[in-house]
Design an enzyme around this catalytic site. Structure first.
Site, short mmCIF file in Angstrom:
data_model
loop_
_atom_site.label_atom_id
_atom_site.label_comp_id
_atom_site.label_asym_id
_atom_site.label_seq_id
_atom_site.Cartn_x
_atom_site.Cartn_y
_atom_site.Cartn_z
N ARG A 40 49.00 36.07 33.64
CA ARG A 40 48.25 35.46 34.74
C ARG A 40 49.20 34.63 35.60
O ARG A 40 49.86 33.72 35.12
CB ARG A 40 47.11 34.58 34.22
CG ARG A 40 46.26 33.98 35.33
CD ARG A 40 45.00 33.37 34.81
NE ARG A 40 45.24 32.16 34.04
CZ ARG A 40 44.31 31.54 33.31
NH1 ARG A 40 43.10 32.07 33.20
NH2 ARG A 40 44.60 30.43 32.66
N SER A 109 35.40 38.65 33.48
CA SER A 109 34.97 37.28 33.20
C SER A 109 33.49 37.12 33.53
O SER A 109 33.02 37.59 34.58
CB SER A 109 35.77 36.27 34.04
OG SER A 109 37.11 36.21 33.62
N LYS A 138 42.57 25.49 33.95
CA LYS A 138 42.13 26.00 35.25
C LYS A 138 41.27 24.91 35.88
O LYS A 138 40.22 24.57 35.36
CB LYS A 138 41.33 27.29 35.09
CG LYS A 138 42.15 28.47 34.60
CD LYS A 138 41.26 29.67 34.31
CE LYS A 138 40.72 30.29 35.57
NZ LYS A 138 39.89 31.48 35.31
#
Length: 213
Positions: A40, A109, A138
Site C-alpha cells: 500500500r 474493503s 489511516k
C-alpha cells in the site's frame, strides 16, 4: 485459483520512505510467517510505487507468498501481482475483475453490513472489514469501527473469507478470530515492532491456534 491463506496479511507501511528499512521489515514479516502481503502506497509517485512493487514481488516470490496491490490496478498489472485490494471508492469490482482476470485475487474493503451484502462483496475473493477497531495508521476517510459485534453480524451471512484490519495487535487478535474472522491484516503491529519477525511469528501463532479451537 489456488487456495489462499488469509491468516496473516502484512500491509506495508508507507510511512517508511527509506527503502532498506522498508524491505528489511517486509522480509522479516515473510520470515516470521506472513501468509499474504499487501503493498500500500498512498503518497508516492507512480515510478517509485512501481519500483517498490517489483522488489516486493521478487521477495514474495522467494518466500512463495502472494502479493496483492492496494488500489492501483495499473501497478498490479505491470508487475503481474497476485491480485489487488480495492475500496468502496476505487475501481468498481466488475471492472477490476475484467482487467485482472479470473485467476487473480480481488479483495474488497467493507465498513458496514450493507456493503457486505452487495454483489461486489459476494463476488470478491475476500472482504476486509475496515476498521474493526480504531487505528492511527489511516487517519482520513475512516468509518466508525465495526467492533466484534459488527464482525459477528457479517459472519452470519458472509460465506467467503473475512480479514479484519484496524487497531489490531497481539492482545486482541484472539478475540477477532474467535468471533469469525479468517485472518487479520496489520501494519504497525509488525512495522513498528522492535523485532518485526518475532512480532509476525507471535501473531501467526495466535491466529492459527485460535482458528483450530
Amino acid at each position: 485459483m489456488p487456495k489462499v491463506d488469509y491468516a496473516l496479511m502484512y500491509v506495508t507501511d508507507d510511512s517508511i520512505k527509506e527503502d532498506n528499512s522498508f524491505f528489511q521489515i517486509l522480509e522479516a514479516a515473510l520470515k516470521g510467517g506472513a501468509t499474504i502481503i499487501q503493498l500500500r502506497e498512498k503518497s508516492c509517485d507512480t515510478a517509485t510505487f512501481y519500483k517498490r512493487a517489483l522488489h516486493c514481488k521478487t521477495l514474495c516470490n522467494t518466500y512463495k507468498i502472494p502479493l496483492i496491490i492496494n488500489d492501483r490496478l495499473d501497478i498490479a498489472l505491470a508487475i503481474d501481482a497476485d491480485g489487488v485490494h480495492i475500496g468502496q471508492s476505487d475501481m468498481p469490482y466488475d471492472v477490476a475483475r475484467r482487467l485482472m482476470g479470473n485467476s487473480k485475487i480481488i479483495g474488497l474493503s467493507v465498513s458496514n453490513k450493507y456493503q457486505a451484502v452487495k454483489e461486489d462483496a459476494k463476488s470478491a475473493d475476500y472482504i476486509g472489514i475496515s476498521p474493526i477497531f480504531s487505528t492511527n495508521t489511516k487517519t482520513t476517510d475512516l468509518a466508525e469501527p465495526l467492533g466484534l459485534s459488527g464482525l459477528k453480524e457479517i459472519r452470519e451471512f458472509y460465506k467467503k473469507p473475512i480479514v479484519c484490519i484496524g487497531g489490531i495487535h497481539k492482545d486482541n487478535t484472539k478475540e477477532i478470530i474467535a468471533n469469525g474472522a479468517d485472518g487479520i491484516a496489520v501494519v504497525s503491529a509488525i512495522s513498528k515492532a522492535d523485532n518485526p519477525e518475532a512480532a509476525t511469528s507471535e501473531l501467526k501463532k495466535i491466529v492459527c491456534k485460535t482458528g483450530t479451537n
